[in-house]
Design a protein around this motif. Structure first.
Motif, PDB file in Angstrom:
ATOM      1  N   MET A   1      15.169  18.454   1.748  1.00 13.67           N
ATOM      2  CA  MET A   1      15.918  18.916   0.817  1.00 13.67           C
ATOM      3  C   MET A   1      14.774  20.115   0.565  1.00 13.67           C
ATOM      4  SD  MET A   1      18.221  17.190   0.690  1.00 13.67           S
ATOM      5  CE  MET A   1      19.542  18.370  -0.059  1.00 13.67           C
ATOM      6  N   GLY A   2      14.909  21.099   0.071  1.00 12.55           N
ATOM      7  CA  GLY A   2      14.705  22.146  -0.724  1.00 12.55           C
ATOM      8  C   GLY A   2      14.204  21.089  -2.134  1.00 12.55           C
ATOM      9  N   SER A   3      13.456  22.855  -2.758  1.00 10.41           N
ATOM     10  CA  SER A   3      13.438  22.614  -4.572  1.00 10.41           C
ATOM     11  C   SER A   3      14.834  22.431  -4.485  1.00 10.41           C
ATOM     12  CB  SER A   3      12.174  23.313  -4.478  1.00 10.41           C
ATOM     13  OG  SER A   3      12.570  24.635  -4.673  1.00 10.41           O
ATOM     14  N   LEU A   4      14.920  21.641  -5.953  1.00 11.62           N
ATOM     15  CA  LEU A   4      16.483  21.333  -6.854  1.00 11.62           C
ATOM     16  C   LEU A   4      16.358  22.203  -7.531  1.00 11.62           C
ATOM     17  CD1 LEU A   4      16.513  17.992  -5.686  1.00 11.62           C
ATOM     18  CD2 LEU A   4      17.255  19.347  -4.719  1.00 11.62           C
ATOM     19  N   GLY A   5      17.919  22.706  -8.524  1.00 10.69           N
ATOM     20  CA  GLY A   5      18.450  23.247  -9.392  1.00 10.69           C
ATOM     21  C   GLY A   5      17.448  23.171 -10.950  1.00 10.69           C
ATOM     22  N   ASN A   6      17.521  23.724 -11.644  1.00  7.31           N
ATOM     23  CA  ASN A   6      17.324  23.983 -12.623  1.00  7.31           C
ATOM     24  C   ASN A   6      17.453  23.183 -13.653  1.00  7.31           C
ATOM     25  OD1 ASN A   6      14.923  25.420 -11.695  1.00  7.31           O
ATOM     26  ND2 ASN A   6      16.197  27.587 -11.768  1.00  7.31           N
ATOM     27  N   ASP A   7      19.265  23.107 -13.686  1.00 10.23           N
ATOM     28  CA  ASP A   7      19.334  22.157 -15.000  1.00 10.23           C
ATOM     29  C   ASP A   7      18.556  20.785 -15.581  1.00 10.23           C
ATOM     30  OD1 ASP A   7      21.050  19.909 -16.386  1.00 10.23           O
ATOM     31  OD2 ASP A   7      22.338  20.825 -15.802  1.00 10.23           O
ATOM     32  N   ALA A   8      18.290  20.760 -15.782  1.00 10.35           N
ATOM     33  CA  ALA A   8      16.600  19.341 -16.781  1.00 10.35           C
ATOM     34  C   ALA A   8      17.128  18.625 -16.709  1.00 10.35           C
ATOM     35  CB  ALA A   8      16.238  20.301 -18.473  1.00 10.35           C
ATOM     36  N   HIS A   9      19.348  18.337 -17.245  1.00  8.63           N
ATOM     37  CA  HIS A   9      19.920  16.828 -17.271  1.00  8.63           C
ATOM     38  C   HIS A   9      20.218  16.364 -16.563  1.00  8.63           C
ATOM     39  CE1 HIS A   9      22.056  14.235 -19.282  1.00  8.63           C
ATOM     40  NE2 HIS A   9      22.870  14.249 -18.716  1.00  8.63           N
ATOM     41  N   GLU A  10      20.033  16.820 -15.179  1.00 10.30           N
ATOM     42  CA  GLU A  10      21.129  16.647 -13.737  1.00 10.30           C
ATOM     43  C   GLU A  10      19.319  16.318 -13.389  1.00 10.30           C
ATOM     44  OE1 GLU A  10      24.790  18.666 -13.044  1.00 10.30           O
ATOM     45  OE2 GLU A  10      23.646  18.693 -12.084  1.00 10.30           O
ATOM     46  N   ALA A  11      18.178  17.271 -13.462  1.00  8.84           N
ATOM     47  CA  ALA A  11      17.376  16.634 -12.486  1.00  8.84           C
ATOM     48  C   ALA A  11      15.917  15.589 -13.440  1.00  8.84           C
ATOM     49  CB  ALA A  11      15.868  17.836 -12.744  1.00  8.84           C
ATOM     50  N   SER A  12      16.833  15.258 -14.449  1.00 12.01           N
ATOM     51  CA  SER A  12      15.540  14.419 -15.057  1.00 12.01           C
ATOM     52  C   SER A  12      16.951  12.865 -14.124  1.00 12.01           C
ATOM     53  CB  SER A  12      16.388  13.685 -16.221  1.00 12.01           C
ATOM     54  OG  SER A  12      17.485  13.591 -16.310  1.00 12.01           O
ATOM     55  N   SER A  13      17.832  12.727 -13.526  1.00 12.86           N
ATOM     56  CA  SER A  13      18.336  11.634 -12.919  1.00 12.86           C
ATOM     57  C   SER A  13      17.673  12.235 -11.458  1.00 12.86           C
ATOM     58  CB  SER A  13      20.080  11.847 -12.796  1.00 12.86           C
ATOM     59  OG  SER A  13      20.221  12.849 -12.597  1.00 12.86           O
TER      60      SER A  13
ATOM     61  N   THR B  88      23.014  17.525  21.719  1.00  8.22           N
ATOM     62  CA  THR B  88      22.798  18.639  20.222  1.00  8.22           C
ATOM     63  C   THR B  88      21.958  18.183  19.007  1.00  8.22           C
ATOM     64  OG1 THR B  88      23.352  19.886  21.742  1.00  8.22           O
ATOM     65  CG2 THR B  88      23.215  20.474  19.279  1.00  8.22           C
ATOM     66  N   HIS B  89      21.164  17.824  18.710  1.00  9.67           N
ATOM     67  CA  HIS B  89      20.380  16.977  17.929  1.00  9.67           C
ATOM     68  C   HIS B  89      21.412  17.085  16.148  1.00  9.67           C
ATOM     69  CE1 HIS B  89      18.522  14.667  19.892  1.00  9.67           C
ATOM     70  NE2 HIS B  89      18.066  15.294  20.281  1.00  9.67           N
ATOM     71  N   TRP B  90      22.166  17.948  16.137  1.00  9.85           N
ATOM     72  CA  TRP B  90      22.741  18.020  15.064  1.00  9.85           C
ATOM     73  C   TRP B  90      22.677  18.121  13.109  1.00  9.85           C
ATOM     74  CZ3 TRP B  90      28.287  19.771  14.407  1.00  9.85           C
ATOM     75  CH2 TRP B  90      28.972  20.348  15.009  1.00  9.85           C
ATOM     76  N   GLN B  91      21.743  16.262  13.323  1.00  7.67           N
ATOM     77  CA  GLN B  91      21.016  15.734  12.180  1.00  7.67           C
ATOM     78  C   GLN B  91      19.019  16.668  12.447  1.00  7.67           C
ATOM     79  OE1 GLN B  91      22.063  13.876  10.261  1.00  7.67           O
ATOM     80  NE2 GLN B  91      23.975  14.580  11.489  1.00  7.67           N
ATOM     81  N   SER B  92      19.583  17.315  13.332  1.00  4.24           N
ATOM     82  CA  SER B  92      17.866  17.736  12.720  1.00  4.24           C
ATOM     83  C   SER B  92      17.010  18.408  11.846  1.00  4.24           C
ATOM     84  CB  SER B  92      17.683  18.988  14.567  1.00  4.24           C
ATOM     85  OG  SER B  92      15.957  19.771  14.415  1.00  4.24           O
ATOM     86  N   PRO B  93      16.764  19.314  10.959  1.00  2.41           N
ATOM     87  CA  PRO B  93      16.596  20.064   9.917  1.00  2.41           C
ATOM     88  C   PRO B  93      16.137  20.885  10.889  1.00  2.41           C
ATOM     89  CG  PRO B  93      13.790  19.262  10.565  1.00  2.41           C
ATOM     90  CD  PRO B  93      15.079  18.220  10.815  1.00  2.41           C
ATOM     91  N   ASN B  94      16.148  21.698  11.762  1.00  2.00           N
ATOM     92  CA  ASN B  94      16.151  23.355  11.861  1.00  2.00           C
ATOM     93  C   ASN B  94      18.358  23.441  13.040  1.00  2.00           C
ATOM     94  OD1 ASN B  94      13.630  23.301  11.954  1.00  2.00           O
ATOM     95  ND2 ASN B  94      12.740  21.962  13.851  1.00  2.00           N
ATOM     96  N   TYR B  95      18.411  22.653  12.629  1.00  4.62           N
ATOM     97  CA  TYR B  95      20.425  22.599  12.747  1.00  4.62           C
ATOM     98  C   TYR B  95      20.886  23.535  12.126  1.00  4.62           C
ATOM     99  CZ  TYR B  95      24.540  21.500  14.829  1.00  4.62           C
ATOM    100  OH  TYR B  95      25.993  21.532  15.749  1.00  4.62           O
ATOM    101  N   PHE B  96      21.132  24.387  12.498  1.00  2.00           N
ATOM    102  CA  PHE B  96      22.048  25.602  11.741  1.00  2.00           C
ATOM    103  C   PHE B  96      23.073  26.404  12.938  1.00  2.00           C
ATOM    104  CE2 PHE B  96      17.459  25.375  10.895  1.00  2.00           C
ATOM    105  CZ  PHE B  96      17.443  25.556   9.377  1.00  2.00           C
ATOM    106  N   ALA B  97      24.197  25.336  12.876  1.00  2.00           N
ATOM    107  CA  ALA B  97      25.041  25.501  13.761  1.00  2.00           C
ATOM    108  C   ALA B  97      26.056  24.845  13.549  1.00  2.00           C
ATOM    109  CB  ALA B  97      24.459  25.381  15.473  1.00  2.00           C
ATOM    110  N   GLU B 482      14.717  21.400   4.785  1.00  2.00           N
ATOM    111  CA  GLU B 482      13.499  21.644   4.083  1.00  2.00           C
ATOM    112  C   GLU B 482      13.191  23.141   3.353  1.00  2.00           C
ATOM    113  OE1 GLU B 482      10.564  19.353   3.418  1.00  2.00           O
ATOM    114  OE2 GLU B 482      11.007  17.377   3.842  1.00  2.00           O
ATOM    115  N   GLU B 483      13.098  23.795   2.447  1.00  2.63           N
ATOM    116  CA  GLU B 483      12.201  24.988   2.804  1.00  2.63           C
ATOM    117  C   GLU B 483      11.421  25.684   3.696  1.00  2.63           C
ATOM    118  OE1 GLU B 483      11.407  26.750  -0.715  1.00  2.63           O
ATOM    119  OE2 GLU B 483      13.473  25.751  -1.857  1.00  2.63           O
ATOM    120  N   ARG B 484      10.391  24.367   3.984  1.00  2.00           N
ATOM    121  CA  ARG B 484       9.526  25.144   5.227  1.00  2.00           C
ATOM    122  C   ARG B 484      10.212  25.321   6.445  1.00  2.00           C
ATOM    123  NH1 ARG B 484       7.914  20.217   8.331  1.00  2.00           N
ATOM    124  NH2 ARG B 484       9.074  18.388   7.048  1.00  2.00           N
ATOM    125  N   HIS B 485      11.531  24.772   7.184  1.00  4.63           N
ATOM    126  CA  HIS B 485      12.079  24.920   8.020  1.00  4.63           C
ATOM    127  C   HIS B 485      12.542  26.154   7.735  1.00  4.63           C
ATOM    128  CE1 HIS B 485      12.321  20.186   8.048  1.00  4.63           C
ATOM    129  NE2 HIS B 485      11.767  20.508   9.338  1.00  4.63           N
TER     130      HIS B 485
END
Lengths: 505, 505
Positions: A1-13, B88-97, B482-485
């Motif tokens: 996952m990329g970095s997540l939202g800023n909502d402090a309450h939600e981020a805490s969990s 076709t790797h639907w679970q790959s982090p490089n899948y955007f189809a 992730e963002e790096r992808h």
């Protein structure tokens, strides 16, 4: 996952882990395997039919979703404490209800792989292996059943995996409807007539309803004891003639090999001969009994299939492949494709345009489809044709064993001939005091007997009413069932029968 | 299993183990978990879009099923060598189809439990927990979406899990068709008209075909840039008026929140206002974007839903629940039940007769149904509302990140506004030599760009054509991304664009 939202309450969990983290997947996956292995080991401890009352779960679970994450340990504890009591244990060796759904290790593993890859195989391009394995395995299975080449890809027919027989019937019915409408014109839609027998599965009626067939034009031709509740070609022909004389247009027949109530077999060949001249599409619904036809000694039940247009069976019923997995073969895939295809731009691709590939989305209702063939492939390979036949025969043998016990005890009656692995029986009228000899009372007593056995939790069977006779269905087909379970059920039947008969004295 | 058949040849190949032996289940189950955990760990090593050619698998697999059993080790080796290359790797982090199908550990575990219990939950009685958990979880999810109470069981509506949106639309369309036919009579079947836009998913057309609606009466109302390809209430009203004047009977509208091509949003409230007076059933298809509406900042996209009749989304698209899992809520379940119920004797039971329970078989096409709610329940509990929102937001954030990169590079154009986690872009005409400035050539160049990126195996995206413009769809939604992808994909886009533009110089 990329970095997540800023909502402090939600981020805490926040869980820091990706929801598909491979090592966490490994840890939790192993936990569930152990949970299920223990479940199978201990399955006989549970009452077969769930004993909960309507609404039990709403009292036990929160009214709303949790805001914060919960651990897998907590959730599994709840599965054990809250869910398991509400489960009717279809995998229990003491389960003989409806038609059992025979699970297996190979079927389970195939489903796991399919879920793990999680491909959405609507067309070839979206995951070639999903389409290609399906067409290969459907040819394998077709050959195991000795289906004529015209149902295989090698003979310009082909097979497809659907979820259920309901879907298979709806697809073939829609294809044949559109074929007929192309001939007679859409103005005649209301004239279309569908045929089955009064023993045909309700899937046919439902499919006809959905496809817009006038409910008045749904013919459930009456069957009776003289044909062992199989559809009579003579009766069918009479129904068709009457409809033709009334200006209607017969277009679809569903014949059944192994009906739901009593595993009756419609005579496929003679039925096909009757309808041939009218251009009626014949679908063979062998949902339950089709699997048995991989054994040479049962194959004759589908003799005549070469004259039909489509054939289906449920591998999730009696072929060790977990729900859902309905196998449908058709002689003319283009009929399905004409009725069910849509070709939006966003799915256009080179492979489709070369016409060298199958796009199964056009063979079924839904666009999205799971990689179901993996489980069928794994079942066939893990057990081989030899063992699959043996497993099926062992079920038939156990049904015969039970039948033998019933026949030897003159308080019981085997109501219709046993053909596969199901026995339909009842306490015979002769076993009862003379005042209870009327059919309704006999039916009542047998209904009470069945309910008292099911309430005991030791066994689960269900019933049918055919020709006015209430009968108890004893369907062998759960993978864990052994002869000792059949012997134990026989004791339960005797005990409860004694009690019931005594209470009527 | 009981003792097996007598055929000496077949008996010789016998596995002695029961196909559901608990300890063998444990052994093989753990093997598959490790196989899949390794697959996720190594998934970036595989080309995202499969590189096989049509027919590749038929060359590699036997023509017929094996007679004797094969070991799980052999089969897994074949999965690795023969099946994985065709995936076709639907679970790959490089899948955007297409739209990705976001898997998760919890979704996988839920599917495993469902497969392990293998109950066939057609009615309450067949496994009470399956029905009750489904109705509870659908109320949970409905509340998370702030659906009006009239869609929840507490408000006399209710939710049901179907396989796909195609099925959900077919069921609601059939229900509304029969409701209308009851008013106007079956003779007027051919007058029934269905409405969507030219951006509506092909599921609507397919459902209308299956339900027997005259293809001439399927209205795909044209959209255009002025409404960002959302369905215009004015255009809809004009289409309805024209049909009424022609003596036709409008009865069903499918409005979309997040169209497949470009995630356009039809204005639900105003559309409902238009159709209200005509008694038209409104279904909201939020297959993709519905999930996002659990975040307060996206909820406004379904404002007006309280005026609709039914609402569906695919939890298997963007809600971490593996395929298949379509959530359908309706205000009037009795409309579904009237159109889809059948009540054969063999399913009669006390619980149904007391009318205290739901029998979901009457809310869907098929009779048999899996215990799908387990996976949705496990997803919601494992991550909680807080993390589910955060996960969705992280996808949107990554799409914004990619959009920002495109906007900063004037060779590219974001073709339609980004609303959720998908960006539709193309190489801009201005980036090309003047002779290539015509739309067809711009389209051609972008198609070549997309294909060259997909062939590289580093990324998989798909395309759309809307308003004559060919665009590349970059859909974020695979759980491992992730963002790096996203940064890596941007490099791929730049490299391939450079090559293509140079080749056109």
């Amino acid at each position: 996952m990329g970095s997540l939202g800023n909502d402090a309450h939600e981020a805490s969990s926040l869980f820091n882990l990706n929801p598909l983290d491979p090592e966490e997947f490994r840890r939790q996956g192993h936990m569930i395997i152990d949970f299920l292995a223990d479940y199978y080991r201990d399955i006989e401890k549970f009452p077969v039919r769930s004993q909960v009352q309507p609404g039990y779960l709403r009292k036990r679970l929160p009214k709303s979703a949790p805001y914060n994450p919960e651990s897998i340990e907590t959730i599994l504890q709840d599965v054990q404490n809250e869910i398991v009591p509400g489960i009717t244990h279809w995998q229990s060796p003491n389960y003989f209800a409806y038609f059992p759904s025979s699970g297996s290790i190979a079927g389970f593993l195939g489903e796991m792989l399919s879920t793990g890859f999680n491909v959405v195989g609507f067309n070839w391009m979206s995951s070639p292996a999903a389409t290609e394995l399906e067409s290969i395995v459907m040819d394998w299975f077709g050959k195991m059943l000795k289906l004529p080449n015209s149902f295989l890809f090698s003979g310009n027919g082909g097979g497809v995996l659907q979820g259920t027989t309901c879907e298979a019937i709806l697809c073939t019915l829609t294809a044949s409807r559109d074929q007929m409408l192309n001939k007679i014109g859409r103005d005649n839609f209301r004239k279309l007539v569908v045929y089955g027998s009064d023993q045909t599965h309700c899937a046919l009626q439902k499919a006809a309803q959905i496809a817009g067939i006038d409910p008045k034009n749904f013919r459930a031709v009456a069957t009776n004891k003289s044909t062992e509740f199989g559809l009579s070609p003579v009766a069918l022909e009479a129904a068709i003639q009457a409809d033709l004389e009334a200006g209607l247009v017969p277009f679809f027949l569903c014949a059944t090999v192994g009906t739901t109530s009593i595993t009756a077999v419609d005579p496929i060949g003679p039925l096909c001969d009757v309808v041939k001249e009218y251009g009626i599409w014949v679908h063979i619904d062998a949902a339950y009994a089709g699997s048995a036809c991989i054994c040479p000694e049962f194959r004759h039940f589908i003799d005549g299939v070469e004259k039909a247009d489509s054939f289906s069976l449920n591998a999730h019923k009696w072929f060790f492949t977990t729900l859902d997995c309905c196998c449908l073969w058709v002689k003319d895939p283009s009929a399905l494709v004409k009725a069910l295809s849509t070709n939006p731009e966003y799915l256009r691709n080179k492979a489709t345009e070369t016409r060298q590939v199958i796009d199964y989305k056009d063979w079924q209702i839904a666009l999205s489809r799971r990689f179901r063939s993996l489980k069928l492939w794994m079942v066939i390979r893990s057990y081989g044709v030899a063992n699959l036949r043996n497993y099926l025969r062992s079920h038939v043998k156990m049904a015969k064993q039970f039948e033998g016990l019933l026949v030897a005890d003159n308080r019981f009656e085997v109501v219709v001939p046993r053909t596969f692995a199901m026995v339909c029986f009842r306490v015979a009228p002769s076993a009862m005091a003379i005042t209870f000899n009327e059919e309704t009372n006999v039916n009542e007593l047998n209904a009470k007997l069945l309910e008292s056995m099911n309430v005991s939790g030791k066994v689960y069977m269900t019933h049918a009413v055919v020709g006015g006779v209430y009968m108890i269905r004893f369907a062998v087909g759960t993978t864990l069932t052994e002869e000792r379970h059949v012997s134990a059920v026989w004791k339960v039947v005797q005990e409860h029968t004694n009690t019931i008969l005594n209470s009527y004295q």
